[in-house]
Design an enzyme around this catalytic site. Structure first.
Site, PDB file in Angstrom:
ATOM      1  N   CYS A  40      -7.493  -2.693   4.273  1.00 51.60           N
ATOM      2  CA  CYS A  40      -7.210  -1.252   4.172  1.00 51.60           C
ATOM      3  C   CYS A  40      -8.108  -0.566   3.144  1.00 51.60           C
ATOM      4  O   CYS A  40      -9.249  -0.256   3.414  1.00 51.60           O
ATOM      5  CB  CYS A  40      -5.718  -1.054   3.876  1.00 51.60           C
ATOM      6  SG  CYS A  40      -5.209   0.669   3.789  1.00 51.60           S
TER       7      CYS A  40
ATOM      8  N   ARG B  13      -4.273   3.130  20.871  1.00 53.35           N
ATOM      9  CA  ARG B  13      -3.764   4.131  19.922  1.00 53.35           C
ATOM     10  C   ARG B  13      -2.358   4.620  20.241  1.00 53.35           C
ATOM     11  O   ARG B  13      -1.499   4.690  19.381  1.00 53.35           O
ATOM     12  CB  ARG B  13      -4.670   5.369  19.933  1.00 53.35           C
ATOM     13  CG  ARG B  13      -5.872   5.244  19.090  1.00 53.35           C
ATOM     14  CD  ARG B  13      -6.722   6.501  19.204  1.00 53.35           C
ATOM     15  NE  ARG B  13      -6.461   7.436  18.123  1.00 53.35           N
ATOM     16  CZ  ARG B  13      -6.889   7.294  16.889  1.00 53.35           C
ATOM     17  NH1 ARG B  13      -7.568   6.215  16.550  1.00 53.35           N
ATOM     18  NH2 ARG B  13      -6.642   8.197  15.961  1.00 53.35           N
TER      19      ARG B  13
ATOM     20  N   CYS C   1     -15.851   2.734  20.820  1.00 55.48           N
ATOM     21  CA  CYS C   1     -16.376   1.450  20.353  1.00 55.48           C
ATOM     22  C   CYS C   1     -17.852   1.294  20.705  1.00 55.48           C
ATOM     23  O   CYS C   1     -18.619   0.666  19.980  1.00 55.48           O
ATOM     24  CB  CYS C   1     -15.570   0.291  20.935  1.00 55.48           C
ATOM     25  SG  CYS C   1     -14.038  -0.048  20.031  1.00 55.48           S
TER      26      CYS C   1
ATOM     27  N   CYS D 299       0.837  -1.207   0.000  1.00 55.74           N
ATOM     28  CA  CYS D 299       0.000   0.000   0.000  1.00 55.74           C
ATOM     29  C   CYS D 299       0.871   1.255   0.000  1.00 55.74           C
ATOM     30  O   CYS D 299       2.028   1.236   0.407  1.00 55.74           O
ATOM     31  CB  CYS D 299      -0.890  -0.045   1.244  1.00 55.74           C
ATOM     32  SG  CYS D 299      -1.898   1.413   1.527  1.00 55.74           S
ATOM     33  N   HIS D 300       0.287   2.371  -0.422  1.00 59.68           N
ATOM     34  CA  HIS D 300       0.999   3.656  -0.444  1.00 59.68           C
ATOM     35  C   HIS D 300       1.520   4.041   0.929  1.00 59.68           C
ATOM     36  O   HIS D 300       2.560   4.681   1.038  1.00 59.68           O
ATOM     37  CB  HIS D 300       0.067   4.763  -0.934  1.00 59.68           C
ATOM     38  CG  HIS D 300      -0.374   4.564  -2.338  1.00 59.68           C
ATOM     39  ND1 HIS D 300       0.362   4.982  -3.412  1.00 59.68           N
ATOM     40  CD2 HIS D 300      -1.457   3.944  -2.847  1.00 59.68           C
ATOM     41  CE1 HIS D 300      -0.255   4.640  -4.518  1.00 59.68           C
ATOM     42  NE2 HIS D 300      -1.364   4.010  -4.209  1.00 59.68           N
ATOM     43  N   THR D 301       0.770   3.686   1.958  1.00 62.78           N
ATOM     44  CA  THR D 301       1.171   4.087   3.306  1.00 62.78           C
ATOM     45  C   THR D 301       2.497   3.428   3.692  1.00 62.78           C
ATOM     46  O   THR D 301       3.314   4.031   4.385  1.00 62.78           O
ATOM     47  CB  THR D 301       0.056   3.724   4.308  1.00 62.78           C
ATOM     48  OG1 THR D 301      -1.175   4.218   3.778  1.00 62.78           O
ATOM     49  CG2 THR D 301       0.290   4.363   5.653  1.00 62.78           C
TER      50      THR D 301
ATOM     51  N   CYS E 261     -14.386   0.643  24.689  1.00 65.83           N
ATOM     52  CA  CYS E 261     -14.064   2.048  24.947  1.00 65.83           C
ATOM     53  C   CYS E 261     -15.239   2.949  24.534  1.00 65.83           C
ATOM     54  O   CYS E 261     -16.188   2.507  23.889  1.00 65.83           O
ATOM     55  CB  CYS E 261     -12.777   2.445  24.213  1.00 65.83           C
ATOM     56  SG  CYS E 261     -12.983   2.632  22.430  1.00 65.83           S
TER      57      CYS E 261
ATOM     58  N   CYS F 155     -11.862  -2.642  20.263  1.00 66.57           N
ATOM     59  CA  CYS F 155     -11.814  -3.300  21.578  1.00 66.57           C
ATOM     60  C   CYS F 155     -13.213  -3.676  22.036  1.00 66.57           C
ATOM     61  O   CYS F 155     -13.394  -4.593  22.820  1.00 66.57           O
ATOM     62  CB  CYS F 155     -11.108  -2.412  22.606  1.00 66.57           C
ATOM     63  SG  CYS F 155     -12.129  -1.058  23.254  1.00 66.57           S
TER      64      CYS F 155
ATOM     65  N   CYS G  67     -11.364   3.407  17.682  1.00 67.69           N
ATOM     66  CA  CYS G  67     -11.139   2.770  18.979  1.00 67.69           C
ATOM     67  C   CYS G  67      -9.984   3.453  19.704  1.00 67.69           C
ATOM     68  O   CYS G  67      -8.951   3.762  19.118  1.00 67.69           O
ATOM     69  CB  CYS G  67     -10.825   1.295  18.774  1.00 67.69           C
ATOM     70  SG  CYS G  67     -10.391   0.417  20.282  1.00 67.69           S
TER      71      CYS G  67
ATOM     72  N   ARG H  54      -3.284  -3.337  -7.005  1.00 62.56           N
ATOM     73  CA  ARG H  54      -2.576  -3.906  -5.860  1.00 62.56           C
ATOM     74  C   ARG H  54      -1.617  -5.018  -6.285  1.00 62.56           C
ATOM     75  O   ARG H  54      -1.991  -5.921  -7.034  1.00 62.56           O
ATOM     76  CB  ARG H  54      -3.557  -4.538  -4.865  1.00 62.56           C
ATOM     77  CG  ARG H  54      -4.044  -3.600  -3.780  1.00 62.56           C
ATOM     78  CD  ARG H  54      -2.923  -3.192  -2.850  1.00 62.56           C
ATOM     79  NE  ARG H  54      -3.373  -2.257  -1.835  1.00 62.56           N
ATOM     80  CZ  ARG H  54      -3.483  -0.940  -2.001  1.00 62.56           C
ATOM     81  NH1 ARG H  54      -3.192  -0.382  -3.156  1.00 62.56           N
ATOM     82  NH2 ARG H  54      -3.893  -0.158  -1.012  1.00 62.56           N
TER      83      ARG H  54
ATOM     84  N   HIS I  83       0.639  -3.705   6.322  1.00 65.04           N
ATOM     85  CA  HIS I  83      -0.549  -3.591   7.178  1.00 65.04           C
ATOM     86  C   HIS I  83      -1.798  -4.115   6.491  1.00 65.04           C
ATOM     87  O   HIS I  83      -2.894  -3.875   6.953  1.00 65.04           O
ATOM     88  CB  HIS I  83      -0.760  -2.128   7.590  1.00 65.04           C
ATOM     89  CG  HIS I  83      -1.001  -1.233   6.407  1.00 65.04           C
ATOM     90  ND1 HIS I  83      -0.005  -0.813   5.588  1.00 65.04           N
ATOM     91  CD2 HIS I  83      -2.147  -0.735   5.896  1.00 65.04           C
ATOM     92  CE1 HIS I  83      -0.525  -0.074   4.621  1.00 65.04           C
ATOM     93  NE2 HIS I  83      -1.829  -0.021   4.784  1.00 65.04           N
ATOM     94  N   GLU I  84      -1.620  -4.821   5.360  1.00 63.61           N
ATOM     95  CA  GLU I  84      -2.805  -5.329   4.649  1.00 63.61           C
ATOM     96  C   GLU I  84      -2.752  -6.849   4.606  1.00 63.61           C
ATOM     97  O   GLU I  84      -2.730  -7.458   3.545  1.00 63.61           O
ATOM     98  CB  GLU I  84      -2.859  -4.757   3.218  1.00 63.61           C
ATOM     99  CG  GLU I  84      -2.965  -3.246   3.186  1.00 63.61           C
ATOM    100  CD  GLU I  84      -3.307  -2.692   1.811  1.00 63.61           C
ATOM    101  OE1 GLU I  84      -3.364  -3.462   0.832  1.00 63.61           O
ATOM    102  OE2 GLU I  84      -3.517  -1.474   1.728  1.00 63.61           O
TER     103      GLU I  84
END
Ligand code: NAD
Ligand code: ZN
Ligand code: ZN
Length: 368
Positions: free
Chosen positions: A169, A110, A98, A40-42, A95, A92, A106, A362, A62-63
């Site tokens: 994502c 964090r 959530c 991904c770009h991130t 919280c 979670c 959430c 992708r 992260h994917e």
């Protein structure tokens, strides 16, 4: 245990795939064997050093989609053998956020996640005894990862991993922007700016919501064709006169819903101006560069347009990602056009090159 992972050692340098150490899952954590992971770009944004909040060394990615291998103490949500999609945006379930239907942000982990740590403030990955940080709480450019159970969505084992990972994502972000954030009403008119993973997901989301007309705007004719495949009814090559073209298409008023999925603040402005007076809603999913601001003439707001931001499409991951995967399995979303290249972990830097060249939507890393 030892595993292979793509490590970002220095910003601006290619990732190096090497053998690192992964510790056992602790309380509330799960060991996942990755089967597929999108590039991904991130990931590239952080690797380049452009992200001011980035850190190194870290294992990017992260994917991810994979299978639960082992669970740590007190894990109740997952068991070995479960198929999972990784969630950089956890749920979670307890919280303030959530418990509120209005947001998916959430609050549970964090702070530590943003610093590259698991919730207890430490890392499970290391190299020669030195800790390596977890990227976006995921670090899925690796054969295995350890993640909190609240950051894993249990999905149907029927879903092929190379498609399941897309839900981690951009795809869920686009789908959710239309389904959750805008909550597009049947019969509505929609305009989606950008036909990357996020924009194409938004086009599909508008279609699933029963929109009557879905225009997609992009610089690339090839990408616009992909948008047609996801349900776009009108294709517009982006240019100076895009807003006028949209006004013309909509009897002079603009669209009921507009979506921004480019990350360009000038396009965000167009998306606001292309929304209808009275009730037009502009949903911004794109991530702008550091320090950039959105320039909007307030009159557009006084006359009834609204702007909403959307992170991960407002999707509460553990609840909603499995539902989106079911809709895909039911044939409601065609994901094959999104997987353009299948690569091995060793080719992760080629995945970045393909992305920079806008070659396909992708590249998906497949693990043996
Ligand atoms: N909100 C979130 O949670 C979230 C999640 C993932 C990605 N994002 C962001 O969403 C944005 C899109 O991500 P993506 O993966 O789809 O990116 P992408 O680069 O694949 O797609 C962007 C598209 O925008 C098009 N584009 C560029 N300039 C344009 C213009 N002036 N007018 C119209 N189209 C234009 C490009 O041709 C490209 O097809 C990025 O900013 C990304 O960081 C946000
Ligand atoms: Zn991503
Ligand atoms: Zn929470």
């Amino acid at each position: 245990m030892k595993m292979r992972a793509a490590v970002l050692e220095q910003f601006g340098e290619p990732l190096s795939v090497r053998e690192v150490e992964l510790a056992e899952p602790r309380v509330g954590e799960v060991l996942v064997r990755l089967a597929a992971c999108g590039v991904c770009h991130t990931d590239l944004y952080t690797a380049s050093g452009a992200d001011p909040s980035g850190y190194a060394p870290t294992v990017l990615g992260h994917e991810g989609a994979g299978v639960v291998e082992r669970v740590g103490p007190e894990v109740t949500l997952l068991a070995p053998g479960d198929h999972v999609v990784t969630l950089f945006s956890p749920q979670c379930g307890e919280c303030l956020h959530c418990l509120d239907p209005r947001t998916n942000l959430c609050l549970a982990i964090r702070e530590q996640q943003n610093k590259g740590f698991l919730p207890d403030g430490s890392t499970r990955i290391s190299l020669g005894g030195d800790p390596i940080r977890h990227f976006m709480g995921c670090s899925t450019f690796a054969e295995y990862t350890v993640m909190p159970e609240i950051a894993l969505a249990k999905v149907s084992p029927e879903a092929p991993f190379e498609h399941a990972c897309l839900f981690a994502c951009g795809l869920s972000t686009g789908l959710g922007a239309a389904i959750n954030t805008a909550a597009v009403q049947a019969g509505g008119t929609c305009v989606v700016f950008g036909a990357g993973m996020v924009g194409l997901g938004a086009v599909a989301g508008c279609r699933l919501q029963g929109a009557e007309r879905i225009a997609c705007v992009d610089l690339s004719p090839e990408r616009l064709e992909l948008a047609r495949g996801q349900g776009a009814t009108d294709l517009l090559l982006a240019g100076e006169s895009t807003v006028e073209e949209i006004l013309e298409m909509t009897g002079g008023f603009g669209a009921d819903y507009t979506f921004e999925a480019t990350g360009n603040v000038a396009v965000m402005r167009q998306a606001v101006e292309a929304a209808r007076m009275g009730w037009g809603l502009c949903t911004v999913a794109g991530v702008a560069g550091k320090g950039e601001t959105l320039d909007v003439v307030p009159r557009f707001l006084i006359t009834g347009r609204r702007i909403a931001g959307s992170s991960f499409g407002g999707v509460k991951g553990r609840d909603q990602v499995p539902v989106l995967v079911e809709r895909y399995l039911a044939g409601e979303i065609d994901l094959s056009p999104f997987v353009s290249h299948r690569i091995g972990l060793d080719e992760v830097n080629r995945g970045f090159e393909l992305m920079e060249a806008q070659d396909g939507i992708r590249s998906v890393i497949e693990f043996a």
